[in-house]
Design an enzyme around this catalytic site. Structure first.
Site, PDB file in Angstrom:
ATOM      1  N   GLY A 190      29.430 -15.184  14.151  1.00  0.00           N
ATOM      2  CA  GLY A 190      29.099 -15.756  15.454  1.00  0.00           C
ATOM      3  C   GLY A 190      27.930 -15.056  16.111  1.00  0.00           C
ATOM      4  N   ARG A 191      27.718 -13.815  15.726  1.00  0.00           N
ATOM      5  CA  ARG A 191      26.552 -13.097  16.268  1.00  0.00           C
ATOM      6  C   ARG A 191      25.975 -12.169  15.212  1.00  0.00           C
ATOM      7  NH1 ARG A 191      29.082  -8.429  19.872  1.00  0.00           N
ATOM      8  NH2 ARG A 191      30.968  -8.189  18.654  1.00  0.00           N
ATOM      9  N   ASP A 195      27.909 -15.960  23.172  1.00  0.00           N
ATOM     10  CA  ASP A 195      26.444 -16.055  23.260  1.00  0.00           C
ATOM     11  C   ASP A 195      25.679 -15.553  22.036  1.00  0.00           C
ATOM     12  OD1 ASP A 195      26.881 -13.363  23.491  1.00  0.00           O
ATOM     13  OD2 ASP A 195      26.248 -13.197  25.585  1.00  0.00           O
ATOM     14  N   ARG A 199      21.954  -3.980  10.016  1.00  0.00           N
ATOM     15  CA  ARG A 199      22.925  -3.259   9.192  1.00  0.00           C
ATOM     16  C   ARG A 199      22.894  -3.783   7.758  1.00  0.00           C
ATOM     17  NH1 ARG A 199      28.876  -5.203  11.494  1.00  0.00           N
ATOM     18  NH2 ARG A 199      28.650  -7.390  10.934  1.00  0.00           N
ATOM     19  N   ASP A 235      39.402 -10.965   9.124  1.00  0.00           N
ATOM     20  CA  ASP A 235      37.963 -11.256   9.125  1.00  0.00           C
ATOM     21  C   ASP A 235      37.149  -9.973   9.241  1.00  0.00           C
ATOM     22  OD1 ASP A 235      39.324 -11.590  11.734  1.00  0.00           O
ATOM     23  OD2 ASP A 235      37.297 -11.559  12.525  1.00  0.00           O
TER      24      ASP A 235
HETATM   25  P1  AMP Z   1      35.061  -9.386  16.118  1.00  0.00           P
HETATM   26  O1  AMP Z   1      36.326  -9.175  16.862  1.00  0.00           O
HETATM   27  O2  AMP Z   1      33.870  -8.685  16.719  1.00  0.00           O
HETATM   28  O3  AMP Z   1      35.204  -9.081  14.664  1.00  0.00           O
HETATM   29  O4  AMP Z   1      34.697 -10.923  16.254  1.00  0.00           O
HETATM   30  C1  AMP Z   1      35.567 -11.959  15.906  1.00  0.00           C
HETATM   31  C2  AMP Z   1      34.795 -13.250  15.856  1.00  0.00           C
HETATM   32  O5  AMP Z   1      34.176 -13.519  17.114  1.00  0.00           O
HETATM   33  C3  AMP Z   1      33.681 -13.282  14.825  1.00  0.00           C
HETATM   34  O6  AMP Z   1      33.612 -14.587  14.315  1.00  0.00           O
HETATM   35  C4  AMP Z   1      32.460 -12.954  15.655  1.00  0.00           C
HETATM   36  O7  AMP Z   1      31.273 -13.432  15.063  1.00  0.00           O
HETATM   37  C5  AMP Z   1      32.771 -13.663  16.962  1.00  0.00           C
HETATM   38  N1  AMP Z   1      32.079 -13.037  18.099  1.00  0.00           N
HETATM   39  C6  AMP Z   1      32.347 -11.856  18.694  1.00  0.00           C
HETATM   40  N2  AMP Z   1      31.492 -11.622  19.701  1.00  0.00           N
HETATM   41  C7  AMP Z   1      30.634 -12.666  19.743  1.00  0.00           C
HETATM   42  C8  AMP Z   1      29.509 -13.014  20.563  1.00  0.00           C
HETATM   43  N3  AMP Z   1      29.067 -12.245  21.563  1.00  0.00           N
HETATM   44  N4  AMP Z   1      28.894 -14.182  20.297  1.00  0.00           N
HETATM   45  C9  AMP Z   1      29.307 -14.994  19.307  1.00  0.00           C
HETATM   46  N5  AMP Z   1      30.349 -14.742  18.518  1.00  0.00           N
HETATM   47  C10 AMP Z   1      31.017 -13.586  18.724  1.00  0.00           C
HETATM   48 MG    MG Z   2      34.305  -9.176  13.117  1.00  0.00          MG
END
Ligand code: AMP
Ligand code: MG
Length: 513
Positions: free
Chosen positions: A102-103, A133, A191, A268
């Protein structure tokens, strides 16, 4: 600038046919093409020269505007096309469906002595951004940038950090999720990993019963990362699962060794290569507390607390086993691999804990000594890193006194328990054959002198938010040699200061990054 580009992931796996960048469900595809969003005023804060060189960048390249533009997504390297990966995952124990990058945006793969993927985190929206975002702020980017390198130099499998940059854009975040959003500086981390494939990449296709794409991805993984295994072969698929089990055990044992708490062990966020990935609300144990989790989102259940990480590793592998079963339709080898997690973990963990106390020829009774040590460490707040480092040279328990947050508590019953343990420990050491000098040297290779304590990153963040990056530089240097004496940095061999005990960013973190 001449990199040896080799984009096997996008060349060999099915792409999303839709080229538009809007949030959607994607089917029968492993990734979507997406271009990073241009940033207002990109600026490099830090470059990891060693990783840059590993990728094939030369010194002149790193200093060029082109490099800055590539690692902030403003320029696309010739003949490459960035993409976001499609994956799902179990979040906090529940199937969450499609998640995806997502980012994070993958720029390209490079082949040197090994294969690397370069990925930007915080470079804008993708089809997987859902309601968010696609951006990242400076504080979480500093944390990821430094911690991945700290882990690497501790000898722990991890993704690596290439670059830390400011985007020049402002990003709105509600740090405490309490209705007080504020603008923060946007940042982008470059990264690198051999692969960013997660359990969730496989899981998503199994959840839709899309066996064709699942098989394609598994075959790609075998061909690219496990060439000793055979494609299109169910026995090999089960062996691949066993390899993932083995790598996961090793990773979690390392985490336990240094007191690292990942904080969001959703499927994930589990790498199929056993790399520590996605540094979000992670933390390091200061005082030894198996119930501690840094993640405020997980405050109620503490699902991802330090002491629970080994069990969660197994829980996650059960979910992945179900995915493999959709292809192999033979539960036996998968069950065998799952059962081996427990036996492997117990053996490796005991060996690791024994090494931490200088016992290098473990026997079956040693777990009793380790268990009573763990009980004692909780009697009164005891700093994990200081304790084990000081233990090497200790001749009485009082030699570890600076590891106790309230040294005055080391009296009465607590002192008696510690003295009893220390006596048993000394007796056990007598059965070891190493000289004292060699034992100390070996203990110092498993008990780091310096870890990236939560408050240290926080200090670096607070300075960076005021455009002072000197502490990032200092910590980056410090963490390169975590097992060495570094007299210049002795001040970092100290307990967390009192002000940091309950401070946001030091003791607790939210997922808001
Ligand atoms: P995480 O908990 O950071 O591993 O994120 C879980 C999911 O949410 C993943 O699919 C990320 O890509 C998405 N995600 C987290 N933060 C953002 C952000 N600011 N914008 C878009 N997607 C996000
Ligand atoms: Mg993640």
């Amino acid at each position: 600038m001449k990199l040896n580009i080799q984009n096997s992931f996008t060349e060999e796996l099915p792409a999303d046919a839709n080229l538009e960048n809007f949030t959607r469900q994607v089917h029968h595809a492993c990734f979507s093409w997406v271009t990073p969003t241009k940033t207002k005023a990109p600026k490099l804060i830090h470059v990891n020269t060693k990783v840059a060189e590993d990728l094939g960048f030369e010194q002149d390249d790193i200093l060029s505007p082109n490099f800055l533009n590539i690692v902030t997504g403003n320029t696309i390297y010739p003949n490459t096309s960035p993409y976001a990966m499609c994956y799902g995952g179990h979040q906090f124990g529940n199937w969450a469906g499609q998640l995806g990058d997502g980012r994070a945006i993958n720029l390209f793969q490079v082949q040197t002595t090994k294969l690397h993927t370069l990925q930007l985190k915080g470079a804008g929206k993708t089809p997987y951004s859902r309601t968010a975002d696609g951006l990242a702020v400076l504080r979480s980017s500093v944390r990821e940038y430094l911690c991945a390198e700290a882990m690497h130099h501790l000898g722990i499998p991890t993704t690596r950090s290439l670059s830390l940059s400011l985007s020049g854009d402002q990003v709105l975040r509600d740090v405490l999720y309490n209705g007080n959003p504020e603008y923060e500086q946007g940042a982008i981390v470059g990264r690198v990993a051999e692969s960013f494939i997660r359990f969730g990449n496989f899981q998503l296709f199994a959840s839709k019963n899309d066996k064709t794409t699942l098989a394609a991805l598994i075959n790609y993984t075998i061909r690219t990362h496990f060439p000793n295994l055979k494609e299109n072969d169910t026995d090999s698929y089960a062996q691949l699962f066993q390899e993932i089990v083995n790598a996961s055990v090793t990773m979690v044992v390392h985490w336990q060794r240094v007191g690292f708490v990942h904080g969001v062990m959703n499927t994930d966020n589990m790498s199929i290569l056993g790399l520590t990935i996605d540094y979000g609300p992670y933390g390091w144990l200061d005082n030894y507390d198996p119930d501690w989790t840094p993640n405020t989102t997980d405050k109620q259940n503490r699902r991802y607390r330090y002491g629970q990480q080994p069990n969660i590793g197994l829980w996650n592998l059960y979910q992945l086993a179900n995915t493999f079963y959709t292809l192999t339709e033979d539960a036996k080898p998968l069950e065998k691999a799952l059962n081996s997690y427990k036996t492997q973990f117990e053996a490796e963990n005991l060996k690791m804990m024994c090494a931490k106390i200088g016992v290098f020829t473990p026997n079956k009774q040693d777990y009793i000594l380790i268990q009573s040590l763990e009980t004692n460490l909780k009697l009164t707040e005891t700093d994990m890193t200081l304790f084990f480092r000081l233990l090497a040279k200790a001749t009485t328990i009082e030699d570890c006194i600076v590891a106790f947050y309230t040294p005055q508590h080391l009296k009465g019953e607590i002192l008696a328990e510690w003295q009893a343990w220390f006596l048993q420990y000394q007796t056990r050491l007598e059965q070891e054959t190493l000289s004292k000098k060699d034992r100390i040297a070996k203990m110092n290779l498993v008990n780091p002198k310096y870890v990236l304590r939560n408050y240290m990153s926080q200090l670096a963040i607070e300075a960076a938010e005021k455009n002072d990056y000197s502490l990032i530089d200092e910590l980056f240097t410090l963490i390169q040699n975590p097992y060495d004496e570094q007299p210049k940095y002795e001040k970092w061999f100290a307990k967390r200061p009192d002000w940091a005990k309950h401070k946001i960013g030091c003791s607790m973190l939210s997922c808001s990054s």
